[in-house]
Design an enzyme around this catalytic site. Sequence first.
Site, short mmCIF file in Angstrom:
data_model
loop_
_atom_site.label_atom_id
_atom_site.label_comp_id
_atom_site.label_asym_id
_atom_site.label_seq_id
_atom_site.Cartn_x
_atom_site.Cartn_y
_atom_site.Cartn_z
N GLU A 192 0.68 -1.31 -0.14
CA GLU A 192 0.05 -0.08 -0.11
C GLU A 192 0.88 1.35 0.01
O GLU A 192 0.74 2.13 0.87
CB GLU A 192 -1.02 -0.03 1.30
CG GLU A 192 -1.91 -1.19 0.95
CD GLU A 192 -2.92 -1.26 2.13
OE1 GLU A 192 -4.25 -1.85 1.85
OE2 GLU A 192 -2.76 -0.96 3.45
N GLU A 225 -3.69 -10.94 -0.25
CA GLU A 225 -4.52 -10.94 1.09
C GLU A 225 -6.05 -11.19 0.68
O GLU A 225 -6.54 -10.73 -0.58
CB GLU A 225 -4.52 -9.49 1.82
CG GLU A 225 -3.38 -9.03 2.40
CD GLU A 225 -3.34 -7.47 2.85
OE1 GLU A 225 -4.39 -7.12 3.42
OE2 GLU A 225 -2.36 -6.94 2.92
C1 GAL Z 1 -5.11 -4.34 3.63
C2 GAL Z 1 -3.71 -4.07 4.34
C3 GAL Z 1 -3.55 -4.79 5.62
C4 GAL Z 1 -4.77 -4.75 6.59
C5 GAL Z 1 -5.81 -5.18 5.83
C6 GAL Z 1 -7.05 -4.96 6.69
O1 GAL Z 1 -5.68 -3.39 2.93
O2 GAL Z 1 -2.72 -4.34 3.72
O3 GAL Z 1 -2.27 -4.13 6.11
O4 GAL Z 1 -5.06 -3.11 6.63
O5 GAL Z 1 -6.25 -4.39 4.62
O6 GAL Z 1 -7.16 -5.59 7.97
MG MG Z 2 -2.44 -0.15 5.00
#
Ligand code: GAL
Ligand code: MG
Length: 992
Positions: free
Chosen positions: A471, A543
Amino acid sequence: MLPGIGAVRPWADPAVTSIRRLPLAPPTQAFASIDDARAADPVDAVASRWRRQLDGRWNFRLFDHPDNVPATAVTRAPSGAKWQQVAVPGNWTLQHVVDQRNTPDLPQYTNVAMPFPGPPPRLPERNPTGVYHRTVKVPKNWLKRQVVLHVGGAESVHAVYVNGTFAGYGTDSRLASEYDVTEHLVAGVNRIAIVVVKFSAQSYVEDQDQWWMGGLHREVYVEARATTRIVSLECDAAYDVEAGAGSVDVRATVGGPAKLRAGWTVRTHVETLRGRRLGTPRTSEVPHRFWEINAFTAHVATSTFTYKKVDPWSAESPTRYRVVAELVDPNGDVAEVHRQLVGFRTIEVRDRQFLVNGRPIWFFGVNRHDQHPERGKAVTTDDIRSDLLAMRRHNITAVRTSHYPNDPRLLDLCDEIGLYVVDESNIESHAYNTSLCNDPSYRQAWLERIARMVQRDRNHASIVMWSLGNEAGYGDNHDAAAAWVRANEPSRPLHYEPAVFHDGWIDGGLNASDVVCPMYPTIDDIRAYGDDDLGHRPLIMCEYSHAMGNANGSLADYWDVITTTPGLQGGFIWEWKDHGLTTTLPNGRTGFAYGGMFGESLHDGNFVADGLMSSDLQPHPAMQEVEWCYRPVTVTLLDDHRIRITNRRSFTTLDDLVAKWELRVGGEIIESGTLDVGTVPPHASVSGPLPTPAPANRDAQFAIRWTQRRATPWAPKGHLVAWDQVELAPPAQFGAPTFVRFDSPGDEPATFDTGLGHDIRPELTVFRAPTDNDGFKLMPELTERHGVGGTALRSWQAAGIDRTPADDLVEHRHDVEAGPEDSVIHHHEVVVPDHLDDLARVGVTFELPAAFDRVRWYGRGPRENYPDRNRGAMLGIWDAEVDQLPYLVPQEFGLRTDCRWFEFVRSDTKAVVRLDVIDPASLHVSAGRHRDSELYAASHETDLEPGSTLVVHVDVAHRGIGTAACGPDVLDRYRLRPGPYRFSYRLTPRRR
Ligand code: GAL
Ligand code: MG
């Protein structure tokens, strides 16, 4: 003012990434002999007369700004009551210290927002600054060497002082900084001071979703190193799949303060971990003719080894070898010995596939932070090992080190235990997502953070991709750093999510990412990517399946698509563990704090608790689904009543597993046996007949359970690794019950006396205590302002569903009739009007005395499961204590889907209330200690009082869970639509 740097304030200048810092190299220790090198622990450094570990208690003072640190705080020996004590490694934010104005500095949690106003590189007026102080005794003979001070990690930047003199400055809180401090030392007692400034221009690129906490959170030591020595030993090992051959390029960089004479050599060999040498050692000269124009590169002795036959490394069989390098002086004497452990393996991205040793692998992954409820960001070897072993127990075989280089011991342990690692650099500029990546004043920070990570970690077999960060937009700084990695260490593909997020999945961000690694995509989107032929990169979700509270709905639906669509190879669940911090909470109780509980006004609440594991490493219920989705072997039923067994591993057979089968009818095991499936090669399937004829009975299931034949480092012999259960005959469906109308006003509500001293009064319910995925009850503004999170809760609130009796919301007919053995049969017909689309549930609730403390049921279990998270819950007859709330923020929990019957049991009197499902064939049931209204009203698990009843829910329909807290909401097919719902069940009291 801080001596040496106070006037220039490097912490405020993004372009100053270090002062007098030595280059980072793969961690290595010098040994006197090959035997010592062999015997040394491969994870923790070994004690040596040349090394002093400085971990332990340090004197400490906190100031509210680096400008307010008096020079004497670093130049003079600490004395007086102002000096406090803290543990190193540790975060001072967890150690009850106060600054010169008596103000504490406590943890603060923000997700995207910076904790202070920008724009970069603006810093806050209050900028907690810790001065750490301690002494170290230096023997005289150390002074003939180069003494290096190693600072493992400091948030955010730090300066070091030796005997009051400034000795160096470093940034990047997640990589070590080393300084040559020799000239400042004296024989005898020396004073070391380390000043840690919590907020700096670098904080803008360390804006990860986690606690902001100052401190020295990794080890600190001093080491006296030889003046001519191996400063870096790089070992690039590769595996030739066709030939089964291995090769390793070894580059020993010789350096140190002494001028290098001619005649030094490095003698290198490779051996097994048991010490059996592969072939003969190689000796290579250390080039020393520094003045050779256009020819000299560096004092690097290289040797390349190739072996016709080696055992390759993979997460499935993590075989390692040892490279041993002896530095030999011009007299022929061994000056020192170094060793690095390596694994032979080759990573490629080819034909839209991610290949390890020539074969595609599945990324059964999770995202992991270095995080501990008491020690904060300081984790021990045991903490890390516990994490990794627990991962393997749940079939997790890949880790993304979100979002920074983790403690380096993690990598040694992943090499050893067998996990694939995406190694991520410490760059996240989330609050200024797309600007800093093009800002030249941050260019050096980008390059240093990425290059130094690669320099540190390149020898690890477990690392399969380099991640440029998280990010932080996609800009020139990324391309610059990517070019450095591609030139310096091209053996691993690059991974960078924003490159594909900002520039597109098909051919966006090619410089920076060799894989398409989106976060939280929908199932439809990943399927479409795989099915359309445009993209040439494999898709691996960096993720997905956000594990906040009761979560991870549709995980199995993701895997159905992943395993059947070309180009998809899995991903990393967000995230491994909750980040709750043990503290005394605002309610006076001790528990795990989330954002806002330290009195901070800017915070993101319980968004910090979004792990598959609780803060203290207990698996949340969804882990049951994770370990099932990530299982290494699957069994499916073919049309002709044969079964197909598929080995999902890439390199190993299933020979290490014992297959036991069982046939259940009505939940009872009526036949079982052991199945000999022969050898199933990796990525292959075998099929054969059922080991027993399918019975003519209704409600029959066939299951295979795979258990470990032998103990592994993570689980004992007999540990259940995988299972599948297939339905041979569905349960019998009762005919629609005949309804007696029962709705004239004044009619008694339907109750029945159990004969056990209380009534059971099933009441209609259409609400559930909202999950974190239904909406953020504690932070509605997150959804309103930023559009993050689920919206179901908001619409339930708008329709009054959270406070109106269900009977006032929907049409409900409830009929009772007497059944056999004092039982009462209940019939419900509910009609949900069109405007109440997407309800939480349709069902009834009733209460039993708290003495009912056990449950027995025939349905899915053993742990909690939901309509979109129950494929990992086996149908069977289960027996358990009543569930405790498993989530930090109280919310719906404990459902068991597809129950045919359910018994509520008093273990004292053995009295039982039994529920038999009549229509449809199964219902969903939960039994817990708290009413929905209590769960809904509470904001922390410690707010709940021990319940005085047993609260039972019986649902004909229950909304899926989804992952809308961060990602897609519940799929259509798991939502409740308007229209009629009918269900019937029988309640029978029984004394025993
Ligand atoms: C993503 C981010 C993580 C965390 C997650 C939400 O966007 O990369 O660090 O914030 O969302 O828990
Ligand atoms: Mg973040």
